[in-house]
Design an enzyme around this catalytic site. Structure first.
Site, PDB file in Angstrom:
ATOM      1  N   HIS A  17       0.867  -1.229   0.171  1.00  0.00           N
ATOM      2  CA  HIS A  17       0.061  -0.036   0.130  1.00  0.00           C
ATOM      3  C   HIS A  17       0.742   1.213   0.126  1.00  0.00           C
ATOM      4  CE1 HIS A  17       1.088  -0.995   4.238  1.00  0.00           C
ATOM      5  NE2 HIS A  17       0.888   0.732   4.402  1.00  0.00           N
TER       6      HIS A  17
ATOM      7  N   ASP B  66       0.905   5.001   1.873  1.00  0.00           N
ATOM      8  CA  ASP B  66       0.163   5.584   3.221  1.00  0.00           C
ATOM      9  C   ASP B  66      -0.104   6.863   2.968  1.00  0.00           C
ATOM     10  OD1 ASP B  66       1.402   3.585   4.641  1.00  0.00           O
ATOM     11  OD2 ASP B  66       3.225   4.733   5.490  1.00  0.00           O
TER      12      ASP B  66
ATOM     13  N   HIS C 170       4.879  -0.239  -0.180  1.00  0.00           N
ATOM     14  CA  HIS C 170       5.415  -1.097   0.732  1.00  0.00           C
ATOM     15  C   HIS C 170       4.463  -1.713   1.531  1.00  0.00           C
ATOM     16  CE1 HIS C 170       3.968   2.228   3.418  1.00  0.00           C
ATOM     17  NE2 HIS C 170       3.762   1.481   4.225  1.00  0.00           N
TER      18      HIS C 170
ATOM     19  N   ARG D 187       6.640  -9.194  17.434  1.00  0.00           N
ATOM     20  CA  ARG D 187       7.365  -7.966  16.657  1.00  0.00           C
ATOM     21  C   ARG D 187       6.685  -6.610  17.282  1.00  0.00           C
ATOM     22  NH1 ARG D 187       6.690  -4.398  12.437  1.00  0.00           N
ATOM     23  NH2 ARG D 187       8.222  -4.426  10.460  1.00  0.00           N
TER      24      ARG D 187
END
Ligand SMILES: *[C@@H]1O[C@H](CO)[C@@H](O)[C@H](O)[C@H]1NC(C)=O
Ligand SMILES: *[C@@H]1O[C@H](CO)[C@@H](O)[C@H](O)[C@H]1NC(C)=O
Length: 306
Positions: free
Chosen positions: A217, A219, A275, A285
């Site tokens: 996508h 941002d 990204h 994470r």
């Protein structure tokens, strides 16, 4: 100190160089000392091309977890997204990606990791991707969000301290300054925006679309107000989790940033920086996404304990 600058023009293909090489080879063969030399050169060139397409193209690591970079820069041409930009003093002077391992002190990153752990311990998404937004108080719980401040009040839990907010603001200010410097923006014209949040990912099966972080996508499209996106990683690739690398999708290759505790990665939010985050394969994470806008009407203020 590792300082690295890559200036690439991915959209300007290497045509001129190719024709130059062809000319050079032509003139060599017309002088005609040896067809063997020409063949050798041709084979070498073909071999290099094959190597490039087979091995260098598909997945290139921009910054590895084992690297320690003071400043790694990868420039990309700005997309057309900025042509109508209303805020000239905040428009990027150049576009690209920057990774810095020394911007945020290690102990501050460790401190924020503990803030994240204690916050997420209160709830968490049932689908493997949870967020905690200290600005709005939103904390993932099962398939929705709760207000962490309301929860703390209702249960009379003393969880978030003054120091938590102080460190958070300090780190945010450091990233803000670095983005302004790198992209040639006046700091006073660059504002924190939402969503700015802690994230925790694990490999549990996704339950809602919010859990699916692995779709590529832009941002600026996804969040509207974003002009600059940054990430502060609070966990180490391969040590604390597997998968979960950050991937820039370029026309010729995927360029990855391997997260590590204290590493800051930031980039212009337009379509020059498509990204996604790889699906987690193991572990947990943690990261913080800190977003900035040029639009003062989209600015948010620093969170305060309530
Ligand atoms: C980049 O990654 C995406 C998603 O995994 C994949 O579909 C695409 O083919 C990759 N691009 C290159 C050039 O390898
Ligand atoms: C992942 O996190 C969720 C909460 O967000 C938790 O319920 C689940 O047990 C975790 N799964 C693993 C494999 O750690």
């Amino acid at each position: 100190m590792a300082e690295r600058t890559v200036r690439k023009r991915p959209h300007a293909k290497s045509k001129p160089q190719e024709s130059k090489r062809a000319e050079a080879e032509n003139s060599k063969s017309s002088r005609g000392p040896s067809a063997g030399v020409f063949l050798l050169l041709l084979t070498l060139a073909a071999g290099l091309c094959c190597y490039y397409f087979l091995f260098a193209t598909p997945d290139t690591v921009f910054v590895r977890v084992s690297d320690h970079v003071q400043r790694a820069v990868y420039d990309v041409p700005c997309s057309k997204d900025y042509s109508q930009e209303e805020f000239p003093e905040c428009k990027p002077k150049r576009c690209g990606r920057v990774v810095m391992d020394d911007l945020v002190r290690r102990e501050d990153a460790e401190y924020l990791l503990r803030v994240a752990e204690k916050g997420f311990a209160l709830a968490g998404s049932s689908g493997g991707a949870s967020i905690l937004d200290l600005h709005t108080g939103a904390l993932s719980k099962d398939n929705a969000f709760i207000d962490i401040y309301r929860l703390l009040k209702a249960e009379n839990i003393d969880l978030l301290t003054e120091k938590d907010f102080t460190i958070y603001k300090k780190v945010k200010d450091q990233i803000h300054g670095a983005i302004a410097t790198e992209f040639g923006v006046s700091p006073g014209k660059l504002y924190l925006t939402k969503p700015t949040f802690f994230s925790r990912m694990n490999m549990t099966t996704p339950k809602t679309i919010h859990d699916e972080y692995w779709h590529a996508h832009v941002d600026k499209e996804t969040y509207g107000s974003f002009h600059y996106t940054s990430l502060l990683y609070l966990a180490n690739y391969k040590q604390d989790f597997d998968g979960g690398r950050f991937v820039f999708v370029d026309y010729d290759a995927n360029r990855t940033v391997e997260p590590k505790l204290g590493r800051v990665s930031f980039f212009t939010s337009g379509s020059e920086n498509v990204h996604f985050v790889e699906r987690l394969k193991d572990g947990v994470r943690y990261a913080i996404t800190v977003s900035f806008t040029c639009d003062p009407s989209k600015a948010i203020s620093d969170p305060v304990s309530r």
